[in-house]
Design an enzyme around this catalytic site. Structure first.
Site, PDB file in Angstrom:
ATOM      1  N   LYS A  83       0.860  -1.192   0.000  1.00 27.92           N
ATOM      2  CA  LYS A  83       0.000   0.000   0.000  1.00 27.92           C
ATOM      3  C   LYS A  83       0.890   1.234   0.000  1.00 27.92           C
ATOM      4  O   LYS A  83       1.807   1.339   0.835  1.00 27.92           O
ATOM      5  CB  LYS A  83      -0.827  -0.034   1.282  1.00 27.92           C
ATOM      6  CG  LYS A  83      -2.214   0.496   1.190  1.00 27.92           C
ATOM      7  CD  LYS A  83      -2.863   0.272   2.553  1.00 27.92           C
ATOM      8  CE  LYS A  83      -4.272   0.728   2.586  1.00 27.92           C
ATOM      9  NZ  LYS A  83      -4.805   0.683   3.955  1.00 27.92           N
TER      10      LYS A  83
HETATM   11  C1  E4P Z   1      -8.204   1.428   4.274  1.00 27.27           C
HETATM   12  O1  E4P Z   1      -7.418   0.711   3.704  1.00 27.27           O
HETATM   13  C2  E4P Z   1      -7.925   2.148   5.535  1.00 27.27           C
HETATM   14  O2  E4P Z   1      -7.198   1.280   6.356  1.00 27.27           O
HETATM   15  C3  E4P Z   1      -9.158   2.520   6.307  1.00 27.27           C
HETATM   16  O3  E4P Z   1     -10.334   2.128   5.648  1.00 27.27           O
HETATM   17  C4  E4P Z   1      -9.159   3.867   6.916  1.00 27.27           C
HETATM   18  O4  E4P Z   1     -10.381   4.075   7.560  1.00 27.27           O
HETATM   19  P1  E4P Z   1     -10.630   5.189   8.678  1.00 27.27           P
HETATM   20  O5  E4P Z   1     -11.003   6.454   8.008  1.00 27.27           O
HETATM   21  O6  E4P Z   1     -11.771   4.643   9.482  1.00 27.27           O
HETATM   22  O7  E4P Z   1      -9.348   5.312   9.478  1.00 27.27           O
END
Ligand code: E4P
Length: 215
Positions: A83
Site C-alpha cells: 500500500k
Molecule cells: C483502508 O485501507 C484504511 O485502512 C481505512 O479504511 C481507513 O479508515 P478510517 O477512516 O476509518 O481510518
C-alpha cells in the site's frame, strides 16, 4: 463484491474467516500500531489465516524509501499487496512496483483525478476513503460513483476498493455502484448480518415447533 476486513487484529480476523465471507484484509500504520509485537510477523500470520490479498502500507514518503520498503513487504508472503499513499512519490513508486509484478494498493484517495493517475500507473487497487469525505460534508459515495464510471470508460483493470467504511449503508451503496471491494471494520461486518425480523422470525419458528412437540 469482495469483502475485506479493515483490521490488524488477529482475533478479529480469526473470528470472521471461518464464515467464508472474507476475501482479504487491509491494514494501515494506525491499525498495526494498535497491536503489539513485530508487525511483519503479524502480517505473515494474517496472510496465513486469510489466504487472500493483505494490504501492508509503506511508511517511507520518498520514492526510493517506498520502493525499498515495498519490496521488503512483498517478500513477507505472496498475498501481500503493497500500500502506498497517493502523491507524486506514491504514483512513481506504484508504477515501478507494478512493473516488477508487485501488486499495489494506492491509498488516501480523495478525488477522481487521483484515481485516474493511480490507474494509469497500474495500481491493482485504488482506495477512496468514503467516511473521511463524509466527515467533511463531501459525498464519499459520490467519489466512488465517479471512479467507477471513469474506470469503466477506459476499461482500467484497477479495482475500486471502498475504504474508511463507517456503516452498513456504505456497503450497500458500494455494491449498488459496482465497486470491486469494500473493506470494513469488524463492527460494520457484524451489522451486515442483522435484521430484527430474522431474529423475531426464528424465535417464532422455534416456539411453534416446541409447542407441537409437547402436544
Ligand atoms: C483502508 O485501507 C484504511 O485502512 C481505512 O479504511 C481507513 O479508515 P478510517 O477512516 O476509518 O481510518
Amino acid at each position: 463484491m469482495k469483502l475485506f476486513i479493515d483490521s490488524g487484529n488477529l482475533d478479529e480476523i480469526r473470528s470472521l474467516v471461518p464464515l467464508g465471507i472474507i476475501d482479504g484484509v487491509t491494514t494501515n500504520p494506525s491499525l498495526l500500531a494498535k497491536e503489539s509485537g513485530d508487525p511483519r510477523k503479524r502480517l505473515k500470520e494474517i496472510c496465513d489465516l486469510v489466504k487472500g490479498p493483505v494490504s501492508a502500507e509503506v511508511v517511507a514518503t520518498d520514492v526510493d524509501g517506498m520502493l525499498k520498503e515495498g519490496r521488503e513487504l512483498a517478500k513477507i508472503d505472496d498475498h501481500i499487496v503493497v500500500k502506498v499513499p497517493f502523491g507524486k512519490a506514491g504514483v512513481q513508486a506504484c508504477g515501478t512496483l507494478a512493473r516488477e509484478g508487485i501488486r499495489v494498493n494506492v491509498t488516501l484517495c480523495f478525488s477522481p483525478t487521483q484515481a485516474l493517475l493511480a490507474a494509469k500507473v497500474g495500481a491493482t487497487y485504488i482506495s477512496p476513503f468514503v467516511g473521511r469525505l463524509d466527515d467533511i460534508a463531501t459525498s464519499g459515495m459520490g467519489l466512488v460513483e465517479e471512479i467507477v464510471q471513469i474506470y469503466d470508460n477506459y476499461e482500467f483493470g484497477t479495482e475500486v476498493l471502498v475504504a474508511s467504511v463507517r456503516h452498513p449503508l456504505h456497503v450497500v451503496e458500494a455494491a449498488r455502484l459496482g465497486a470491486d471491494v469494500c473493506t470494513c471494520p469488524t463492527k460494520v461486518i457484524d451489522t451486515l448480518f442483522n435484521h430484527p425480523l430474522t431474529g423475531i422470525g426464528l424465535e417464532k419458528f422455534l416456539a411453534d415447533w416446541k409447542k407441537s412437540q409437547s402436544r
